[in-house]
Design an enzyme around this catalytic site. Structure first.
Site, PDB file in Angstrom:
ATOM      1  N   CYS A 188      -2.835   6.986  -4.786  1.00  0.00           N
ATOM      2  CA  CYS A 188      -2.609   5.453  -4.855  1.00  0.00           C
ATOM      3  C   CYS A 188      -1.272   5.294  -5.218  1.00  0.00           C
ATOM      4  CB  CYS A 188      -3.704   4.966  -5.588  1.00  0.00           C
ATOM      5  SG  CYS A 188      -3.599   3.309  -5.442  1.00  0.00           S
ATOM      6  N   CYS A 222       0.871  -1.298  -0.137  1.00  0.00           N
ATOM      7  CA  CYS A 222      -0.060  -0.079   0.012  1.00  0.00           C
ATOM      8  C   CYS A 222       0.908   1.193  -0.125  1.00  0.00           C
ATOM      9  CB  CYS A 222      -0.833  -0.180   1.281  1.00  0.00           C
ATOM     10  SG  CYS A 222      -2.032   1.156   1.035  1.00  0.00           S
TER      11      CYS A 222
HETATM   12  O1  PYC Z   1      -1.681   3.903  -1.908  1.00  0.00           O
HETATM   13  O2  PYC Z   1      -1.254   2.047  -2.789  1.00  0.00           O
HETATM   14  C1  PYC Z   1      -1.891   2.780  -2.157  1.00  0.00           C
HETATM   15  C2  PYC Z   1      -3.165   2.336  -1.837  1.00  0.00           C
HETATM   16  C3  PYC Z   1      -3.830   0.994  -2.022  1.00  0.00           C
HETATM   17  C4  PYC Z   1      -5.167   1.025  -1.325  1.00  0.00           C
HETATM   18  C5  PYC Z   1      -5.101   2.369  -0.635  1.00  0.00           C
HETATM   19  N1  PYC Z   1      -4.305   3.100  -1.107  1.00  0.00           N
END
Ligand code: PYC
Length: 316
Positions: free
Chosen positions: A234, A89
């Protein structure tokens, strides 16, 4: 009897992380994938208790700090959310490093963190950002055509960036004007179809649009497992995007890519080709986290919601 679990909360570009620093489940020792399995088999209720209501919220990502199996690492971590476990994550890794810095547990500005899907090297930059070199990332399949009820033909790529993603090329709904509820409906439908049409492993869906900030290259919206969307750009999704750009020859090694998220915050990414596997890239992603709270979660024996309120994840 009351169980007490120590935590530090942070957010990375708007997306929250709860690092469990003490009192979490005892998963024994051994390689991290085995410990994730023990978490799932024998302590899944605690996962729910630590991130769902009434002590948390569906958007929260948990990060169980643990002893690394790989002795070259400074720490190990298992990420989890309202419905299960994540391989890596990116926003959570940035939040974890900021948390370790806040707690005075970082020996230097650089650290190695073991995750269930590989080792990630991270550095605290002078501007307060954390940069991490992610696990090797790659595009598995390009130009996958799906037939999605209510949407018709949807085209995208399947890629690994520490989690599995379907990155759409078409359709491209406006990420500025489409309500979040509609974006959730679109991405949920796409996920169901991509799972049924050959890619059961995909649990994140990423939509793209032109960015608001002229300094960014792209804007995204990411559906996470558990029907929540990522408030940040993300980190693993940015890694998967870099893998697709690299595979297309659309971004050269060393060239910077600024990925804007749905809140307008951004992560900056760059990659180099992997020495071990020349078809894969090593993405480096930078972003900023801020600590928001520290405390103890209390689980009283007679509390009917001692183990949280499981999320309703009925897909629309
Ligand atoms: O930042 O990789 C990330 C992530 C995955 C799910 C929520 N954030």
């Amino acid at each position: 009897m009351t169980q007490s679990i120590e935590f530090v909360d942070s957010h990375t570009a708007g997306e929250p992380t709860r690092v469990i620093v003490a009192g979490g489940p005892d998963l024994g020792f051994g390689p991290l994938p085995g410990r994730v399995e023990r978490f799932r088999q024998s302590a899944d209720g605690l996962r729910c208790a630590m991130v769902t209501e009434p002590r948390g919220a569906d958007v929260l990502v948990g990060a169980l700090l643990c002893e690394p199996f790989d002795k070259t690492c400074d720490a190990g971590v298992i990420f989890f959310n309202n419905v299960g476990y994540l391989g890596m994550c990116g926003h959570g890794l940035i939040g974890l490093v900021e948390t370790l810095r806040f707690l005075g547990r970082l020996g230097s500005d650089a650290c190695r963190i073991e995750t269930p899907v590989g080792v990630v090297n991270a550095t605290v930059e002078r501007n307060g950002e954390v940069q991490f070199a992610n696990v090797a990332s790659y595009r598995k399949e390009a130009g996958v055509e799906l037939s999605v009820p209510g949407l018709g033909k949807v085209i995208g790529d399947v890629a690994w960036g520490g989690n599995w993603f379907f990155l759409t090329r078409q359709p491209r709904p406006s990420l500025n004007t489409t309500p979040i509820s509609e974006l959730l409906q679109i991405t949920t439908r796409i996920r169901r179809s991509v799972n049924q049409q050959g890619f059961p492993e995909v649990d994140h869906i990423e939509l793209f649009d032109t960015p608001i900030d002229p300094g960014s290259n792209s804007r995204n919206f990411v559906l996470c497992p558990g029907l929540e969307y990522d408030r940040s750009p993300c980190g693993t999704g940015t890694s998967a995007k870099l893998a697709c750009l690299a595979a297309d020859g659309a971004l050269q090694a060393g060239q910077r890519w600024v990925q804007e998220g749905i809140l307008g915050t951004s992560f900056s990414g760059v990659y180099h080709w992997s020495d071990e596997n020349p078809e894969r890239i090593i993405p480096s992603v930078s972003g900023r986290a801020h600590v928001t709270a520290e405390g103890r979660l209390l689980l009283q024996d007679d509390d009917p919601f001692r183990l949280g309120i499981p999320s309703d994840v009925t897909e629309t």
